[in-house]
Design a protein around this motif. Structure first.
Motif, PDB file in Angstrom:
ATOM      1  N   GLU A   1       0.827  -1.205   0.000  1.00 57.57           N
ATOM      2  CA  GLU A   1       0.000   0.000   0.000  1.00 57.57           C
ATOM      3  C   GLU A   1       0.860   1.254   0.000  1.00 57.57           C
ATOM      4  O   GLU A   1       2.043   1.214   0.352  1.00 57.57           O
ATOM      5  N   ALA A   2       0.264   2.357  -0.404  1.00 52.34           N
ATOM      6  CA  ALA A   2       0.970   3.630  -0.421  1.00 52.34           C
ATOM      7  C   ALA A   2       1.329   4.052   1.000  1.00 52.34           C
ATOM      8  O   ALA A   2       0.638   3.690   1.967  1.00 52.34           O
ATOM      9  N   CYS A   3       2.397   4.842   1.142  1.00 57.04           N
ATOM     10  CA  CYS A   3       2.869   5.163   2.493  1.00 57.04           C
ATOM     11  C   CYS A   3       1.874   6.032   3.259  1.00 57.04           C
ATOM     12  O   CYS A   3       1.764   5.913   4.486  1.00 57.04           O
ATOM     13  N   HIS A   4       1.113   6.881   2.578  1.00 51.99           N
ATOM     14  CA  HIS A   4       0.147   7.704   3.322  1.00 51.99           C
ATOM     15  C   HIS A   4      -0.976   6.828   3.889  1.00 51.99           C
ATOM     16  O   HIS A   4      -1.561   7.155   4.929  1.00 51.99           O
ATOM     17  N   LEU A   5      -1.268   5.698   3.218  1.00 56.64           N
ATOM     18  CA  LEU A   5      -2.286   4.793   3.765  1.00 56.64           C
ATOM     19  C   LEU A   5      -1.756   4.047   4.985  1.00 56.64           C
ATOM     20  O   LEU A   5      -2.511   3.736   5.910  1.00 56.64           O
ATOM     21  N   ARG A   6      -0.457   3.764   4.997  1.00 65.09           N
ATOM     22  CA  ARG A   6       0.152   3.172   6.182  1.00 65.09           C
ATOM     23  C   ARG A   6       0.039   4.161   7.362  1.00 65.09           C
ATOM     24  O   ARG A   6      -0.239   3.782   8.488  1.00 65.09           O
ATOM     25  N   ARG A   7       0.261   5.441   7.065  1.00 57.45           N
ATOM     26  CA  ARG A   7       0.124   6.470   8.113  1.00 57.45           C
ATOM     27  C   ARG A   7      -1.327   6.598   8.553  1.00 57.45           C
ATOM     28  O   ARG A   7      -1.604   6.778   9.749  1.00 57.45           O
ATOM     29  N   LEU A   8      -2.243   6.492   7.619  1.00 56.63           N
ATOM     30  CA  LEU A   8      -3.670   6.534   7.951  1.00 56.63           C
ATOM     31  C   LEU A   8      -4.019   5.439   8.949  1.00 56.63           C
ATOM     32  O   LEU A   8      -4.703   5.683   9.960  1.00 56.63           O
ATOM     33  N   ASP A   9      -3.544   4.231   8.700  1.00 49.87           N
ATOM     34  CA  ASP A   9      -3.827   3.112   9.601  1.00 49.87           C
ATOM     35  C   ASP A   9      -3.215   3.335  10.982  1.00 49.87           C
ATOM     36  O   ASP A   9      -3.804   2.943  11.994  1.00 49.87           O
ATOM     37  N   SER A  10      -2.036   3.948  11.027  1.00 53.16           N
ATOM     38  CA  SER A  10      -1.360   4.120  12.315  1.00 53.16           C
ATOM     39  C   SER A  10      -1.965   5.238  13.150  1.00 53.16           C
ATOM     40  O   SER A  10      -1.866   5.220  14.387  1.00 53.16           O
ATOM     41  N   VAL A  11      -2.601   6.212  12.504  1.00 56.20           N
ATOM     42  CA  VAL A  11      -3.135   7.342  13.266  1.00 56.20           C
ATOM     43  C   VAL A  11      -4.545   7.061  13.805  1.00 56.20           C
ATOM     44  O   VAL A  11      -4.985   7.684  14.778  1.00 56.20           O
ATOM     45  N   LYS A  12      -5.250   6.116  13.216  1.00 55.56           N
ATOM     46  CA  LYS A  12      -6.609   5.833  13.682  1.00 55.56           C
ATOM     47  C   LYS A  12      -6.655   5.419  15.154  1.00 55.56           C
ATOM     48  O   LYS A  12      -7.516   5.903  15.910  1.00 55.56           O
ATOM     49  N   PRO A  13      -5.766   4.533  15.624  1.00 50.54           N
ATOM     50  CA  PRO A  13      -5.789   4.210  17.058  1.00 50.54           C
ATOM     51  C   PRO A  13      -5.471   5.415  17.950  1.00 50.54           C
ATOM     52  O   PRO A  13      -5.933   5.482  19.097  1.00 50.54           O
ATOM     53  N   GLN A  14      -4.687   6.376  17.415  1.00 45.61           N
ATOM     54  CA  GLN A  14      -4.396   7.579  18.189  1.00 45.61           C
ATOM     55  C   GLN A  14      -5.666   8.416  18.365  1.00 45.61           C
ATOM     56  O   GLN A  14      -5.918   8.979  19.434  1.00 45.61           O
ATOM     57  N   LEU A  15      -6.453   8.476  17.310  1.00 45.74           N
ATOM     58  CA  LEU A  15      -7.731   9.180  17.398  1.00 45.74           C
ATOM     59  C   LEU A  15      -8.662   8.490  18.381  1.00 45.74           C
ATOM     60  O   LEU A  15      -9.350   9.152  19.175  1.00 45.74           O
ATOM     61  N   VAL A  16      -8.697   7.170  18.360  1.00 43.76           N
ATOM     62  CA  VAL A  16      -9.535   6.418  19.301  1.00 43.76           C
ATOM     63  C   VAL A  16      -9.120   6.712  20.737  1.00 43.76           C
ATOM     64  O   VAL A  16      -9.965   6.947  21.613  1.00 43.76           O
ATOM     65  N   TYR A  17      -7.816   6.728  20.984  1.00 46.51           N
ATOM     66  CA  TYR A  17      -7.314   7.007  22.350  1.00 46.51           C
ATOM     67  C   TYR A  17      -7.700   8.415  22.771  1.00 46.51           C
ATOM     68  O   TYR A  17      -8.187   8.637  23.900  1.00 46.51           O
ATOM     69  N   ALA A  18      -7.472   9.382  21.890  1.00 46.70           N
ATOM     70  CA  ALA A  18      -7.796  10.770  22.229  1.00 46.70           C
ATOM     71  C   ALA A  18      -9.297  10.938  22.486  1.00 46.70           C
ATOM     72  O   ALA A  18      -9.708  11.628  23.419  1.00 46.70           O
ATOM     73  N   ALA A  19     -10.118  10.279  21.662  1.00 45.29           N
ATOM     74  CA  ALA A  19     -11.572  10.385  21.823  1.00 45.29           C
ATOM     75  C   ALA A  19     -12.043   9.782  23.144  1.00 45.29           C
ATOM     76  O   ALA A  19     -13.000  10.262  23.758  1.00 45.29           O
ATOM     77  N   ALA A  20     -11.343   8.739  23.609  1.00 47.48           N
ATOM     78  CA  ALA A  20     -11.728   8.072  24.854  1.00 47.48           C
ATOM     79  C   ALA A  20     -11.352   8.895  26.093  1.00 47.48           C
ATOM     80  O   ALA A  20     -11.960   8.728  27.149  1.00 47.48           O
TER      81      ALA A  20
ATOM     82  N   ARG B   1      -0.316  17.095   8.194  1.00 46.03           N
ATOM     83  CA  ARG B   1      -0.544  18.055   9.283  1.00 46.03           C
ATOM     84  C   ARG B   1      -1.634  17.533  10.224  1.00 46.03           C
ATOM     85  O   ARG B   1      -1.483  17.561  11.442  1.00 46.03           O
ATOM     86  N   PHE B   2      -2.731  17.095   9.627  1.00 49.77           N
ATOM     87  CA  PHE B   2      -3.849  16.598  10.429  1.00 49.77           C
ATOM     88  C   PHE B   2      -3.437  15.364  11.229  1.00 49.77           C
ATOM     89  O   PHE B   2      -3.765  15.238  12.421  1.00 49.77           O
ATOM     90  N   CYS B   3      -2.700  14.465  10.593  1.00 52.37           N
ATOM     91  CA  CYS B   3      -2.202  13.273  11.301  1.00 52.37           C
ATOM     92  C   CYS B   3      -1.345  13.666  12.498  1.00 52.37           C
ATOM     93  O   CYS B   3      -1.462  13.076  13.585  1.00 52.37           O
ATOM     94  N   HIS B   4      -0.459  14.638  12.322  1.00 49.22           N
ATOM     95  CA  HIS B   4       0.400  15.075  13.429  1.00 49.22           C
ATOM     96  C   HIS B   4      -0.440  15.602  14.594  1.00 49.22           C
ATOM     97  O   HIS B   4      -0.172  15.289  15.752  1.00 49.22           O
ATOM     98  N   HIS B   5      -1.441  16.395  14.280  1.00 48.15           N
ATOM     99  CA  HIS B   5      -2.261  16.958  15.361  1.00 48.15           C
ATOM    100  C   HIS B   5      -2.986  15.854  16.139  1.00 48.15           C
ATOM    101  O   HIS B   5      -3.044  15.896  17.379  1.00 48.15           O
ATOM    102  N   LEU B   6      -3.505  14.858  15.443  1.00 50.37           N
ATOM    103  CA  LEU B   6      -4.186  13.758  16.128  1.00 50.37           C
ATOM    104  C   LEU B   6      -3.198  12.933  16.954  1.00 50.37           C
ATOM    105  O   LEU B   6      -3.474  12.581  18.106  1.00 50.37           O
ATOM    106  N   SER B   7      -2.034  12.621  16.377  1.00 49.49           N
ATOM    107  CA  SER B   7      -1.035  11.814  17.086  1.00 49.49           C
ATOM    108  C   SER B   7      -0.504  12.534  18.315  1.00 49.49           C
ATOM    109  O   SER B   7      -0.302  11.917  19.363  1.00 49.49           O
ATOM    110  N   LEU B   8      -0.264  13.837  18.182  1.00 50.70           N
ATOM    111  CA  LEU B   8       0.298  14.585  19.304  1.00 50.70           C
ATOM    112  C   LEU B   8      -0.744  14.838  20.396  1.00 50.70           C
ATOM    113  O   LEU B   8      -0.390  14.961  21.570  1.00 50.70           O
ATOM    114  N   THR B   9      -2.009  14.885  20.021  1.00 50.44           N
ATOM    115  CA  THR B   9      -3.056  14.943  21.045  1.00 50.44           C
ATOM    116  C   THR B   9      -3.017  13.672  21.894  1.00 50.44           C
ATOM    117  O   THR B   9      -2.970  13.721  23.128  1.00 50.44           O
ATOM    118  N   ALA B  10      -2.998  12.524  21.223  1.00 50.81           N
ATOM    119  CA  ALA B  10      -2.935  11.246  21.940  1.00 50.81           C
ATOM    120  C   ALA B  10      -1.610  11.101  22.680  1.00 50.81           C
ATOM    121  O   ALA B  10      -1.577  10.622  23.823  1.00 50.81           O
TER     122      ALA B  10
END
Length: 315
Positions: A157-176, A270-279
């Motif tokens: 898969e493309a590298c941005h999709l790999r980043r997409l998969d890795s940031v989703k759990p960060q969003l879940v953690y931040a949302a919780a 940029r958006f990925c960084h903000h979500l990851s750094l929130t978590a």
């Protein structure tokens, strides 16, 4: 010290240097004035131990082996990073972790020079850093990966999709753990997918640091910058790096700017960084990081920045 440098190097003082979340760092001062640094990759002292233990090996960015490989690669490319004197990777019962003796670079971190009042000094420091990064990012491969994965085949898969998969759990953690993220969880996730869907295919990737803020650059007495905390370096979209540099260096990012960046990738990362750094800030807060004010501020700031992407006002 005796085994590596000889019996003439007698240790007088050992001081723990604070600030790292992933490894323990000590300053070692010897009789006669010689100074070096000890890095210790002891997982029990890592604030992201859980993530490292559960990570895909392909995504790992922790450990002495990665440091050693990246150190040698950067040095071969003329990119300044503290010299590696010796690496210990035996992992015996007494020392079940990697550790290394590394060059001590006397001088502050680059954050001391942000918005520096003396224009000549600022030009010297950040101009040199900009040249280093241009040279590093121009080191390209046809695949994205860590150095230890070169030659093992391409990712499916493309590298941005790999980043997409890795940031989703960060969003879940931040949302919780942060109500204002939890309320907008689905809108944030939709926005993440929308930004990813705009990205066109690519087949060349530059060598990036991976988390290059001004706190990961040391500046010596000659105003020469050195990259530190290099374990996560890899071939990847350089927009991942530049979107991080942009908000970490503020107005001094003008020295580091690249003219041919993909705006769609910049917006996505940029958006990925903000979500990851929130978590990430929340995890430091929950796991006893010594600077709790910093951890809370990190999470709050990046939560606000993430919510702006969906037009939501953070309380």
């Amino acid at each position: 010290m005796r085994q590596v440098l000889g019996s003439g190097y007698v240790v007088q003082h050992v001081t723990r240097m604070h600030g790292g979340a992933q490894k323990v760092v000590y300053k070692i001062e010897c009789a006669g004035g010689f100074v070096c640094v000890l890095y210790v990759w002891d997982l029990s002292n890592n604030y992201f131990q859980e993530e490292i233990e559960n990570d895909d090996p392909n995504e790992r960015s922790y450990g002495g082996d990665l440091f050693e490989r990246n150190n040698r690669h950067l040095a071969s490319q003329g990119i300044r990073t503290p010299a590696l004197y010796d690496m210990y990777r035996e992992r015996t019962a007494r020392y079940p972790y990697d550790y290394a003796l590394v060059e001590y670079v006397g001088g502050p971190k680059a954050e001391a020079y942000l918005r520096h009042p003396d224009v000549w000094t600022r030009d010297r420091v950040f101009g040199a850093l900009g040249e280093m990064l241009s040279r590093m990012h121009a080191d390209e491969r046809a695949v994205y990966c860590k150095l230890d994965r070169l030659g093992l085949g391409e990712h499916a898969e493309a590298c941005h999709l790999r980043r997409l998969d890795s940031v989703k759990p960060q969003l879940v953690y931040a949302a919780a753990h942060l109500d204002r993220i939890g309320v907008y969880h689905h809108q944030l996730l939709d926005r993440l997918h929308a930004l990813a869907s705009r990205i066109a295919p690519r087949s060349r990737y530059g060598f990036i640091h991976g988390e290059l803020g001004p706190d990961h650059v040391l500046v010596n007495e000659s105003l020469e910058p050195y990259l530190i905390d290099i374990e996560g370096a890899a071939f990847f979209d350089i927009e991942h790096e530049h979107s991080f540099l942009e908000f970490r260096f503020g107005e001094d990012y003008r020295y580091l700017r690249h003219d041919s960046l993909d705006p769609d990738r910049m917006a996505f990362y940029r958006f990925c960084h903000h979500l990851s750094l929130t978590a990430g800030g929340l995890k430091l807060l929950h796991r006893g990081f010594p600077d709790q004010i910093f951890a809370r501020g990190l999470a709050d700031h990046h939560a606000r920045r993430a919510l702006r992407y969906i037009g939501a006002e953070a309380e």
